[in-house]
Design an enzyme around this catalytic site. Structure first.
Site, PDB file in Angstrom:
ATOM      1  N   MET A 128       0.818  -1.214   0.000  1.00 18.13           N
ATOM      2  CA  MET A 128       0.000   0.000   0.000  1.00 18.13           C
ATOM      3  C   MET A 128       0.852   1.265   0.000  1.00 18.13           C
ATOM      4  O   MET A 128       0.729   2.110  -0.880  1.00 18.13           O
ATOM      5  CB  MET A 128      -0.948   0.000   1.208  1.00 18.13           C
ATOM      6  CG  MET A 128      -2.077  -0.991   1.122  1.00 18.13           C
ATOM      7  SD  MET A 128      -3.333  -0.765   2.425  1.00 18.13           S
ATOM      8  CE  MET A 128      -2.532  -1.545   3.818  1.00 18.13           C
ATOM      9  N   PRO A 244     -10.155  -2.747   9.528  1.00 16.98           N
ATOM     10  CA  PRO A 244     -10.448  -3.052  10.942  1.00 16.98           C
ATOM     11  C   PRO A 244      -9.764  -4.316  11.447  1.00 16.98           C
ATOM     12  O   PRO A 244      -9.318  -4.368  12.595  1.00 16.98           O
ATOM     13  CB  PRO A 244     -11.976  -3.192  10.955  1.00 16.98           C
ATOM     14  CG  PRO A 244     -12.431  -2.292   9.854  1.00 16.98           C
ATOM     15  CD  PRO A 244     -11.396  -2.463   8.771  1.00 16.98           C
ATOM     16  N   GLU A 246      -6.846  -5.526  10.361  1.00 15.82           N
ATOM     17  CA  GLU A 246      -5.435  -5.169  10.558  1.00 15.82           C
ATOM     18  C   GLU A 246      -5.244  -4.392  11.856  1.00 15.82           C
ATOM     19  O   GLU A 246      -4.314  -4.650  12.630  1.00 15.82           O
ATOM     20  CB  GLU A 246      -4.934  -4.335   9.376  1.00 15.82           C
ATOM     21  CG  GLU A 246      -3.497  -3.848   9.540  1.00 15.82           C
ATOM     22  CD  GLU A 246      -3.006  -3.045   8.348  1.00 15.82           C
ATOM     23  OE1 GLU A 246      -1.886  -2.497   8.428  1.00 15.82           O
ATOM     24  OE2 GLU A 246      -3.728  -2.947   7.324  1.00 15.82           O
ATOM     25  N   ARG A 247      -6.140  -3.452  12.116  1.00 15.67           N
ATOM     26  CA  ARG A 247      -6.002  -2.612  13.315  1.00 15.67           C
ATOM     27  C   ARG A 247      -6.263  -3.399  14.584  1.00 15.67           C
ATOM     28  O   ARG A 247      -5.623  -3.161  15.612  1.00 15.67           O
ATOM     29  CB  ARG A 247      -6.918  -1.395  13.173  1.00 15.67           C
ATOM     30  CG  ARG A 247      -6.374  -0.435  12.127  1.00 15.67           C
ATOM     31  CD  ARG A 247      -7.357   0.537  11.555  1.00 15.67           C
ATOM     32  NE  ARG A 247      -6.692   1.335  10.514  1.00 15.67           N
ATOM     33  CZ  ARG A 247      -7.309   2.106   9.642  1.00 15.67           C
ATOM     34  NH1 ARG A 247      -8.633   2.211   9.673  1.00 15.67           N
ATOM     35  NH2 ARG A 247      -6.617   2.776   8.725  1.00 15.67           N
ATOM     36  N   GLN A 340      12.288   2.727  32.403  1.00 20.12           N
ATOM     37  CA  GLN A 340      12.773   3.633  33.449  1.00 20.12           C
ATOM     38  C   GLN A 340      13.004   2.892  34.761  1.00 20.12           C
ATOM     39  O   GLN A 340      13.984   3.136  35.468  1.00 20.12           O
ATOM     40  CB  GLN A 340      11.763   4.770  33.661  1.00 20.12           C
ATOM     41  CG  GLN A 340      12.210   5.852  34.626  1.00 20.12           C
ATOM     42  CD  GLN A 340      13.296   6.752  34.059  1.00 20.12           C
ATOM     43  OE1 GLN A 340      13.482   6.795  32.847  1.00 20.12           O
ATOM     44  NE2 GLN A 340      14.009   7.453  34.919  1.00 20.12           N
ATOM     45  N   GLY A 344      19.659   2.014  34.246  1.00 18.36           N
ATOM     46  CA  GLY A 344      20.606   1.944  33.131  1.00 18.36           C
ATOM     47  C   GLY A 344      20.560   0.632  32.381  1.00 18.36           C
ATOM     48  O   GLY A 344      20.810   0.594  31.166  1.00 18.36           O
ATOM     49  N   GLY A 367      -0.439   0.751  10.005  1.00 20.97           N
ATOM     50  CA  GLY A 367      -1.847   0.388  10.104  1.00 20.97           C
ATOM     51  C   GLY A 367      -2.765   1.601  10.129  1.00 20.97           C
ATOM     52  O   GLY A 367      -3.953   1.500  10.438  1.00 20.97           O
ATOM     53  N   THR A 369      -1.902   5.922  11.068  1.00 19.94           N
ATOM     54  CA  THR A 369      -1.367   6.601  12.248  1.00 19.94           C
ATOM     55  C   THR A 369      -2.460   6.819  13.292  1.00 19.94           C
ATOM     56  O   THR A 369      -3.654   6.850  12.981  1.00 19.94           O
ATOM     57  CB  THR A 369      -0.770   7.971  11.880  1.00 19.94           C
ATOM     58  OG1 THR A 369      -1.836   8.827  11.431  1.00 19.94           O
ATOM     59  CG2 THR A 369       0.289   7.847  10.796  1.00 19.94           C
TER      60      THR A 369
END
Length: 381
Positions: A128, A244, A246-247, A340, A344, A367, A369
């Site tokens: 696409m 839908p 895919e999302r 966080q 480290g 998919g 934005t």
């Protein structure tokens, strides 16, 4: 607290038990190699096919299990949980590419391509996105001009998941006038397509095991019989009908990633000590993880409701858009906060939380934005 998804069955649980063991034993140890080479090897695809994990909802007539979408959802969940390096490729192959063949392909097309996609002999991709066209699919410029019994295709695609490995590409191309009515979907058998070539395996900041490519079509010749649908110009409507799914697949991966990040962080903060006691015993750590566990549980309940709707065949565009944007936003926030709490060490790639962090970011982009998701939701107000 024990929670069981509403769409789970004993038969599916038995399938998942076997599948999880397979993932942990046979595929997870190879993930580091895939990340280095930026590609999942063919052997893994064939092994997934042998397990029945590729396209399980495809009819037995085409080699699948003939199962419901619950099986597709469970495969995405287990892969994301145990071998997340496979997640994007499997979704692109099954929940996306194969869904167009199932919905819009002719009987001959289904029999030609689906059995090999089920076994992993043929890997699928959807073409696409173009260099100048992402979410605005109506503006694609790749052309497919009918010449006798063939289409001659010219154009370029980019950011194509499975692009390096794909044997079959469902391509969105312009067969007619400007705008949505001029778009068609055409299946390109990449291996034998004259005029087609693959570009770079793109260098991403995350999803390192997933090949993502440029594709070039220079007078590429494809049989006219590879058109999906009964006539030209149906492509945009076909895309809108299947997005839908895919999302929802993206949202499934997002929720599982949230749950995994929390699990990793709870384990780490139980073991890691500061000032003589485990990090988990500090109120800030406990409160942060309590907040994230709550949000992950809310996401899980909403996701399960959406999966129910997909199984019933009535998941609408607005609801799928809600699931995609909210779950992926929370995925990114959760990965950031959990990193966080690792301090480290969270910034070291040897720790799984670092990979969850960098892999999460694309979820808000592909998919459609999350800004586009909000636009679609807003139109329903």
């Amino acid at each position: 607290m024990s929670y069981r998804s509403s769409w789970m069955t004993e038969e599916l649980e038995a399938f998942r038990d076997q599948f999880r063991r397979f993932l942990a034993k046979d595929l997870a140890p190879r993930a580091e190699t895939w990340r280095r080479q930026k590609l999942v090897d063919r052997a893994a695809w064939l092994a997934l096919g042998e397990m029945g994990a590729l396209l399980p909802s495809v009819s037995e007539a085409y080699g699948g299990l003939g199962a419901s979408f619950a099986y597709e959802a469970s495969v995405i969940e287990d892969v994301e949980s145990i071998v997340p390096e496979l997640s994007t490729g499997i979704v692109a192959h099954g929940a996306i590419t194969a869904s167009y063949l199932l919905k819009f392909g002719s009987e001959e097309q289904k029999r030609r391509w689906l059995p090999k996609m089920v076994t992993g002999e043929m890997i699928g991709a959807i073409g696409m996105t173009e260099p100048g066209t992402g979410s605005d699919l109506q503006s694609i410029r790749t052309t497919a001009i009918r010449r006798g019994k063939t289409y001659v295709i010219n154009g370029q695609k980019t950011f194509i998941s499975n692009g390096q490995a794909a044997d079959l590409i469902v391509l969105a191309a312009r067969t007619g006038e400007a705008g949505a009515k001029g778009i068609s979907l055409i299946a390109v058998e990449a291996t034998d397509c004259k005029g087609f070539r693959r570009g770079r395996n793109l260098d991403k900041i995350g999803m390192h095991a997933s090949d993502t490519s440029e594709l070039f079509f220079e007078d590429a010749v494809v049989p006219a019989e590879n058109l999906l649908g009964t006539s030209e110009g149906q492509g945009f409507a076909q895309l809108m009908q299947q997005l839908p799914l895919e999302r929802l697949a993206i949202a499934i991966a997002a929720v599982v990633s949230m749950e995994r990040s929390i699990r990793l962080t709870v384990d780490y903060t139980r073991e890691r000590k500061a000032f003589g006691k485990p990090l988990l015993e500090f109120q800030n750590t406990a409160f942060k993880l309590a907040e994230r566990k709550t949000e992950a549980f809310i996401a899980r309940v909403f996701l399960d409701w959406c999966v129910e709707r997909m199984i019933a065949g009535d998941l609408d565009t607005v609801t799928a858009s809600m699931a995609k944007w909210w779950c992926t936003d929370k995925q990114v926030e959760t990965a950031d906060e959990c990193l966080q709490l690792h301090g480290g060490y969270g910034y070291m790639q040897e720790y799984a939380i670092s990979r969850a962090f960098i892999d999460a970011r694309i979820q808000k982009i592909y998919g459609g934005t999350n800004e586009i998701m909000k636009l679609l939701i807003a139109r329903s107000l």
